[in-house]
Structure formats: C-alpha cells, structure tokens
Design a protein around this motif. Structure first.
Motif, short mmCIF file in Angstrom:
data_model
loop_
_atom_site.label_atom_id
_atom_site.label_comp_id
_atom_site.label_asym_id
_atom_site.label_seq_id
_atom_site.Cartn_x
_atom_site.Cartn_y
_atom_site.Cartn_z
N ARG A 29 0.85 -1.20 0.00
CA ARG A 29 0.00 0.00 0.00
C ARG A 29 0.88 1.25 0.00
O ARG A 29 0.60 2.21 -0.70
CB ARG A 29 -0.90 -0.01 1.24
N THR A 145 -9.57 -2.40 4.46
CA THR A 145 -10.03 -1.00 4.40
C THR A 145 -10.36 -0.49 5.81
O THR A 145 -10.05 0.65 6.16
CB THR A 145 -11.26 -0.88 3.48
N ASP A 148 -7.14 0.00 7.65
CA ASP A 148 -6.49 1.20 7.11
C ASP A 148 -7.12 2.47 7.68
O ASP A 148 -6.50 3.53 7.70
CB ASP A 148 -6.62 1.18 5.57
N ASN A 149 -8.37 2.37 8.15
CA ASN A 149 -9.03 3.51 8.78
C ASN A 149 -8.84 3.53 10.28
O ASN A 149 -9.58 4.19 11.00
CB ASN A 149 -10.51 3.51 8.43
N LEU A 274 -17.05 4.42 2.74
CA LEU A 274 -15.70 3.89 2.44
C LEU A 274 -15.68 3.18 1.09
O LEU A 274 -14.74 2.47 0.76
CB LEU A 274 -15.27 2.89 3.52
N ASN A 277 -12.76 3.87 -1.03
CA ASN A 277 -11.54 3.37 -0.35
C ASN A 277 -11.41 1.87 -0.56
O ASN A 277 -10.31 1.35 -0.73
CB ASN A 277 -11.60 3.61 1.17
N GLN A 278 -12.54 1.15 -0.54
CA GLN A 278 -12.51 -0.30 -0.78
C GLN A 278 -11.86 -0.57 -2.14
O GLN A 278 -11.05 -1.48 -2.28
CB GLN A 278 -13.93 -0.89 -0.75
N SER A 280 -9.74 1.33 -3.81
CA SER A 280 -8.28 1.60 -3.76
C SER A 280 -7.53 0.47 -3.08
O SER A 280 -6.49 0.03 -3.57
CB SER A 280 -7.96 2.87 -2.97
#
Ligand code: NCD
Length: 303
Positions: A29, A145, A148-149, A274, A277-278, A280
C-alpha cells in the motif's frame, strides 16, 4: 510463513496467513502511494485473468495489480472467446496452460468452478467470484479498508444488510469475520437469508448499535424468482438512507451500487462512505495475494 498455495476460499487461509497477507498489503500500500508504483517482483510470471462473467472493478483491479508487479498478463472475456462457440471451461483452460501460464484468476457464474480449475490444473488459482459461493479477495480487501481507517478487530461491529443468500461476498466475509472473531449481525429479508451460524436480526434492532453498515448488492441476476417484494419496500426496510448513519459510522458496499435500492445517493457519497476506499485497497490487497502465491512457487525476490 504463508502456507496457502491457492485462494479459492477463505478456508485456504489460517489466521497466520491472514496476518502475513495484511502485513504484505500494508507494505505494498505504501508503494502504491508513491509516484513510481511499479515493482518487478513478478516479472517471471504470466497470469491469466479468465472472466466468464461481467466485471469492472475486480477485473481492472487484478489487471492493475499484475501490471504493477511487472507480471505478463492476459485477459479473457467469455463474450469474445471460443466459449461462444461451445468450448468447455476445462478445454479453454487446457489450451491456455499449453501457452505456459503460471497462475489463474477466474470469475465464473458456476459455484465450485474455481475449485474445479484448481484441482484440474494444479496451478495457483485465485477465485475472483464463483456463482453464489465465495469472493475471497473482496472480503479480505474490505477488512483491510477498515484496518487502514484505524480500526482493529475488537473495535469492529458490522451490520451486514441485504441479499446474503446469493452474495458470494457474504460467503467469504462471514467466514473471514468468524475466523478472526469480528462481531457482526445479519439484517436480511427472510427470503434471502442463508443458513450461516451467525446471528440474524430483523430491522427492529437499532442500526446505531453498529459502527459499520455493510450493504450487499441485490443480486437480481442470481434470483430466479422475485424474492424481494418491491424495490421501494426493500429500500425502506434494508436500504441505508441519509438519516441512518451517525457521524462515526462507516458505510461499505462491494459495488456495483444500485443507487436508491441498497443506498441512497446521499449516503453513498457521504463522508461516512468507504466505498471508493474499498476500491483503492483492492489493488494493494490483490498485489499482496499474487505476490505471496507466486513466492510459494519460487523465484521471487523478497519484498
Ligand atoms: C461483487 C461480485 O461480483 O461478486 N462485486 C465485486 O466483485 N466488486 C458483488 C456483487 O456483484 O454483488
């Protein structure tokens, strides 16, 4: 040490594998955030993407992941292939193997197809969605995800809404969450429930008790009878609406969204969402899966 040699199901991974996969995804990432995103780890590998069913996100995500790892990759879609002339799945795959492919990513409408190809070829196979069965990389990227948050397993409490019966995303997600002890409850019309050993709830339970509202797509193409009374009624009972989420709740959906059915536009596009974001995270997670499976076959440098 990553043990899995294929990713057909979440059952192929134990907890250690999942941990290693997420550690690898984290490293990748950070590479994906740099201007030069390309690494040469898979330059010796040829990956075949066999999509016997429609796909936008998943297919492009795998193709990008392969390109960023410098793999040779070919993509096949059933609509423009000899499948139209009646060729069977296994004949198609046998032909490709003779062209020396090293790994297969497959999406097919038949549940069990990814397992079948894996058992017939002995190649590392990644299931990109088989019928109503599983879609493991989607479930894995969704959870990444959340990590990552800034959430961890103990923080997460998911309301899973929708057509659990036909959703392969649910098939994998529920296995993954159960394996990691992540809390979740299912909110689903009775006609599209599945017999998972998981708590099922009706809508009298307050959605405000959950910090993740994960709505599945209504799988119209996989329902051979009308299982949901009407779209408006579904939306009013199970859809996520502007007034549902509080400010610390996240909204998730695997895509493609049916706006006005699973989610209204305000929720889909809100800061709580999100959903993009999922998308990405999907590229990084799939790069990690491809890399770890290739490493099992040898001749891959360390990351
Ligand atoms: C899912 C699929 O095709 O299984 N979409 C995706 O891969 N992003 C979910 C769905 O179609 O409902």
């Amino acid at each position: 040490m990553f043990k899995a040699e294929k990713l057909i199901s979440i059952d192929d991974l134990d907890k250690e594998d999942i941990l290693e996969l997420y550690e690898t995804t984290k490293k990748i990432r950070s590479i994906n955030d740099q201007p030069n995103k390309k690494i040469s780890l898979l330059k010796e590998f040829t990956v075949a993407n066999l999509f016997f069913e429609e796909s936008t996100r998943t297919r492009i995500s795998f193709e990008l992941a392969e390109k960023r790892l410098s793999a040779e990759s070919i993509s096949f879609s059933a609509g423009s292939s000899s499948v139209k002339k009646g060729e069977t799945l296994i004949d198609t795959v046998r032909n490709l193997i003779r062209m020396k492919i090293d790994m297969i990513v497959i999406r097919h409408s038949q549940s069990g197809s990814a397992h079948f190809i894996s058992s017939q070829t002995g190649l590392p196979v990644i299931n990109a969605g088989d019928g109503t069965n599983e879609h493991p990389t989607q479930a894995l990227l969704d959870l990444f995800t959340l990590y990552d948050n800034g959430l961890n397993d103990k923080d997460i409490n998911i309301a899973l809404l929708g057509d659990v019966l036909h959703s392969r995303v649910a098939g994998s997600a529920i296995k993954l969450w159960q394996k990691l002890g992540i809390r979740f409850e299912i909110f689903s019309p009775k006609t599209v429930q599945r017999n998972f050993a998981a708590k099922k709830t009706n809508m009298s339970r307050n959605l405000k008790d959950f910090n993740i509202l994960y709505n599945l797509r209504i799988q119209k193409e996989r329902q051979n009878v009308e299982l949901i009374p009407g779209e408006q009624e579904y939306h009013s009972f199970f859809g996520i609406k502007e007034n549902n989420p509080t400010k610390d709740q996240y909204i998730m959906h695997p895509g493609p969204i049916n706006r006005g059915l699973e989610l209204d536009s305000k929720s889909a596009d809100s800061p709580n969402s999100l959903i993009l974001n999922q998308v990405s995270m999907g590229v990084s997670l799939r790069m990690a899966v491809l890399y770890l499976l290739a490493k099992k076959k040898g001749s891959v440098e360390p990351l």
